[in-house]
Structure formats: structure tokens, C-alpha cells
Design a protein around this motif. Sequence first.
Motif, short mmCIF file in Angstrom:
data_model
loop_
_atom_site.label_atom_id
_atom_site.label_comp_id
_atom_site.label_asym_id
_atom_site.label_seq_id
_atom_site.Cartn_x
_atom_site.Cartn_y
_atom_site.Cartn_z
N PHE A 1 -15.22 31.08 -13.37
CA PHE A 1 -15.65 29.88 -12.66
C PHE A 1 -14.59 29.44 -11.65
CE2 PHE A 1 -16.79 25.27 -12.47
CZ PHE A 1 -18.04 25.46 -11.93
N THR A 2 -13.33 29.76 -11.95
CA THR A 2 -12.26 29.44 -11.00
C THR A 2 -12.50 30.14 -9.68
OG1 THR A 2 -10.68 29.15 -12.81
CG2 THR A 2 -9.77 29.52 -10.63
N ARG A 3 -12.88 31.39 -9.75
CA ARG A 3 -13.08 32.18 -8.53
C ARG A 3 -14.30 31.71 -7.74
NH1 ARG A 3 -12.08 38.19 -11.17
NH2 ARG A 3 -9.85 37.95 -11.57
N VAL A 4 -15.27 31.13 -8.44
CA VAL A 4 -16.49 30.67 -7.77
C VAL A 4 -16.28 29.28 -7.17
CG1 VAL A 4 -18.90 30.02 -8.12
CG2 VAL A 4 -17.97 32.06 -9.24
N ALA A 5 -15.75 28.35 -7.99
CA ALA A 5 -15.73 26.93 -7.61
C ALA A 5 -14.56 26.55 -6.71
CB ALA A 5 -15.72 26.07 -8.88
N VAL A 6 -13.37 27.07 -7.02
CA VAL A 6 -12.18 26.62 -6.29
C VAL A 6 -12.27 26.93 -4.79
CG1 VAL A 6 -9.69 26.93 -6.03
CG2 VAL A 6 -10.69 26.64 -8.31
N PRO A 7 -12.58 28.15 -4.37
CA PRO A 7 -12.68 28.41 -2.92
C PRO A 7 -13.73 27.54 -2.24
CG PRO A 7 -12.59 30.48 -4.14
CD PRO A 7 -12.80 29.40 -5.15
N GLU A 8 -14.87 27.31 -2.95
CA GLU A 8 -15.94 26.52 -2.35
C GLU A 8 -15.52 25.05 -2.20
OE1 GLU A 8 -19.67 26.65 -0.54
OE2 GLU A 8 -18.37 28.24 -1.33
N MET A 9 -14.83 24.52 -3.21
CA MET A 9 -14.38 23.12 -3.14
C MET A 9 -13.29 22.96 -2.08
SD MET A 9 -14.37 21.99 -7.16
CE MET A 9 -13.92 20.29 -6.82
N LYS A 10 -12.42 23.95 -1.95
CA LYS A 10 -11.40 23.89 -0.91
C LYS A 10 -12.04 23.97 0.48
CE LYS A 10 -7.39 25.81 -1.53
NZ LYS A 10 -6.30 26.79 -1.78
N HIS A 11 -13.15 24.70 0.57
CA HIS A 11 -13.87 24.79 1.84
C HIS A 11 -14.38 23.41 2.26
CE1 HIS A 11 -16.46 26.46 4.97
NE2 HIS A 11 -17.44 25.73 4.48
N PHE A 12 -14.71 22.57 1.27
CA PHE A 12 -15.18 21.22 1.55
C PHE A 12 -14.03 20.22 1.61
CE2 PHE A 12 -19.16 23.17 0.49
CZ PHE A 12 -20.11 22.45 1.19
N GLY A 13 -12.80 20.72 1.65
CA GLY A 13 -11.65 19.87 1.89
C GLY A 13 -11.12 19.10 0.71
N PHE A 14 -11.50 19.47 -0.52
CA PHE A 14 -10.98 18.76 -1.68
C PHE A 14 -9.53 19.14 -1.93
CE2 PHE A 14 -15.55 18.55 -2.55
CZ PHE A 14 -15.67 17.20 -2.87
N ASN A 15 -8.78 18.19 -2.48
CA ASN A 15 -7.37 18.41 -2.81
C ASN A 15 -7.25 19.51 -3.86
OD1 ASN A 15 -4.83 17.89 -4.47
ND2 ASN A 15 -4.50 16.51 -2.75
N SER A 16 -6.23 20.35 -3.73
CA SER A 16 -6.06 21.48 -4.65
C SER A 16 -5.89 21.02 -6.09
CB SER A 16 -4.85 22.32 -4.23
OG SER A 16 -5.06 22.91 -2.97
N ARG A 17 -5.11 19.95 -6.31
CA ARG A 17 -4.90 19.46 -7.67
C ARG A 17 -6.21 18.98 -8.29
NH1 ARG A 17 0.82 16.04 -7.40
NH2 ARG A 17 2.20 17.86 -7.14
N PHE A 18 -7.00 18.25 -7.50
CA PHE A 18 -8.28 17.77 -8.00
C PHE A 18 -9.22 18.93 -8.29
CE2 PHE A 18 -12.69 16.56 -6.97
CZ PHE A 18 -12.91 15.61 -7.97
N THR A 19 -9.21 19.92 -7.43
CA THR A 19 -10.09 21.07 -7.57
C THR A 19 -9.83 21.81 -8.87
OG1 THR A 19 -10.25 21.34 -5.17
CG2 THR A 19 -10.81 23.25 -6.53
N VAL A 20 -8.58 22.17 -9.12
CA VAL A 20 -8.26 22.91 -10.35
C VAL A 20 -8.42 22.02 -11.58
CG1 VAL A 20 -6.76 24.57 -9.20
CG2 VAL A 20 -5.79 22.41 -10.03
N GLY A 21 -8.23 20.70 -11.41
CA GLY A 21 -8.43 19.78 -12.52
C GLY A 21 -9.88 19.74 -12.96
N VAL A 22 -10.80 19.73 -12.00
CA VAL A 22 -12.23 19.74 -12.33
C VAL A 22 -12.59 21.01 -13.08
CG1 VAL A 22 -14.55 19.87 -11.33
CG2 VAL A 22 -12.89 18.24 -10.42
N VAL A 23 -12.08 22.14 -12.61
CA VAL A 23 -12.39 23.42 -13.26
C VAL A 23 -11.82 23.45 -14.68
CG1 VAL A 23 -12.02 25.91 -13.18
CG2 VAL A 23 -12.52 24.65 -11.08
N ALA A 24 -10.56 23.02 -14.82
CA ALA A 24 -9.92 23.03 -16.14
C ALA A 24 -10.61 22.07 -17.10
CB ALA A 24 -8.44 22.66 -16.00
#
Length: 309
Positions: A1-24
Motif C-alpha cells: 500500500f505504501t507503493r500505491v498510496a504514497v506517490p499518489e498523495m505526494k502527487h496531490f501535494g500532501f506533506n511527506s510526514r502526513f502521507t507516511v503517517g496515514v499509511v502507517a
Amino acid sequence: FTRVAVPEMKHFGFNSRFTVGVVAGSSVLGMLIPPSAMLIIYAIVTEQSVGQLFLAGIVPGLLLSLAYVILIIFLSYVFPNFVGGHESKDVAAEEWAQLTWWDLVAKTIPVVVLVVVVLGGIYGGIVTPVEAGAMGSLAAMVIAIVKRSLSWRDLWEVLVETGYITSAILFLIITASMYSRMLGVAGLPTLFGEWLQGMDFSLAQIMTLYVILMLMLGTILDTASIILIVVPLFLSALEAFGVDLVWFGIVTVVGAEIGLLTPPLGISCFVIKSTINDPDVSLADIFIGAFPFAVTMLLVLVLLIAYPV
């Protein structure tokens, strides 16, 4: 799910810490909302009904999902810089505009069919969880054949991967049985239970001790190992209080998953770090991002303990 969600969320400009926090943080939902491998392992260790555990996981799972939604909305308003994000003008709108209602139905029907076959069969009392897995596999194969998306090579890879997973689970069950029997021969559960009773702990104190132990072990062990090691030790002590072991199983899974997000050795955070393969995102960033979700999980766990019903 990290490989699917993180790049897509970063594409929408979300902060990296928030992005990985949501996944974790959301990783615990997979362990709680059925079908859950951890609940099956717990059922084997405690000889409880898998179906009842699956049913028991639904409301806490939805409650935790709702708590995450509230947390994300709260963070987006109070700490907007931590969340980030912006409206995308070049991705979603055009793709969705090209889809017809029939396209949406065609994409949704296979998922609905699988859910009805697997979960409907279990909750309807038609099949056992094992039989439901077999029915789900057959239904998925039929859907893949109808959609012409399954080659012989794909089928072989699926069978091999299934063999790897199945053998790992079977060895886990074998060792769990050996471990439980060895504990029984050594009399350790009885001694530990007598020690707890001798300390004259209340149920609230025992549960507090249990949760702290789960959080500590969660930093160094995976959930399955924690269940196999800790649960048998507390069973005899809990029997004196007439504790519902189905409820105790849900508490166990949530408590262990919180430990997987906490430093210094939160395994889920290390898995995300190794999976994301991004030098700009440090391990500290992942722990910081996961912290609000770990706190939210702990609050939900307190609710589950305070209101077992």
C-alpha cells in the motif's frame, strides 16, 4: 500500500510526514476489519470462534476508521502545513469525466461479488472461514477468466505465492501449538496467573499491564508473534474475571498494532522506510507522521476496554 498510496498523495501535494503517517496508521485496519489473519491466529491460540471474532472486529474497525477521519479533518484545519495538499487540475477530473455509469458498474461488480461470496458466506452461516476462502478463490478465478486478465503464467505465480504464504502460516500454527503445549508442561501460565492473583490486581490494572506489555513488545515483534507469546500467559488470570475472550482478542490486535508504530523499533515504520525507498523521507519523519495516528489508536483502545459491549 505504501507503493500505491504514497506517490499518489505526494502527487496531490500532501506533506511527506502526513502521507507516511496515514499509511502507517491505517495499517491496523487490515488487522481489525475481517477477514483478518491475526484474528484467525488468535482464534487458534484461544480456541475461539473465527466467525465471532470477525463479527466483533467490524464495529471497532469502523470506530477506528471514523476516528482517523476526524483526526485528518482536525489536522487539516489546525495544522494545515503538516497536512499540505492541493486541488489537482490535471488528473482526476479528466479521467472521471471519461467514465460512463456502465464503466463504474463494471469496475464495481467484481469487488461486490467477492465480498458477498466470502463475507456473506461466513456471516450467513453457509460456510466456514476456510470454505469461504476457497469459494472466494474460485470466484476470483472465474472473474479473471471472464475478464480475460489471467494467463497461465499469472496462474502459476499465484499458486506459488499462495504456497509460500500457506506454508508460512502452517509453520506458525505448528509452532504456536508447540509453544502453548510447552507452556502448559512448564506450568508457566498457571504460575503467572497465580502471581497476578496474588498481587490482587483488579481487571483494570491487569488490562493496563497487558496494554503496556503489548506496546513494548510491538516495537520489536510482529503482531502474530506477540499473540503467540503473550496471550497464553494472561488467559488463566483473565478466566477468574470471566472476561469475554472475543473482546480480549480485539483489544490484543489493536494494542499490538499500536506498538508497531512507536519508536525505537516500530516495525511498520521500518517496513514503510524500506518500501518507499525515498532518501528525502527519513525514519524520523515516518515516526513523527505516525504519532498522531498511534495516539488516536490508543484513545480508541481505551474506549474498547472501558466499554466492552
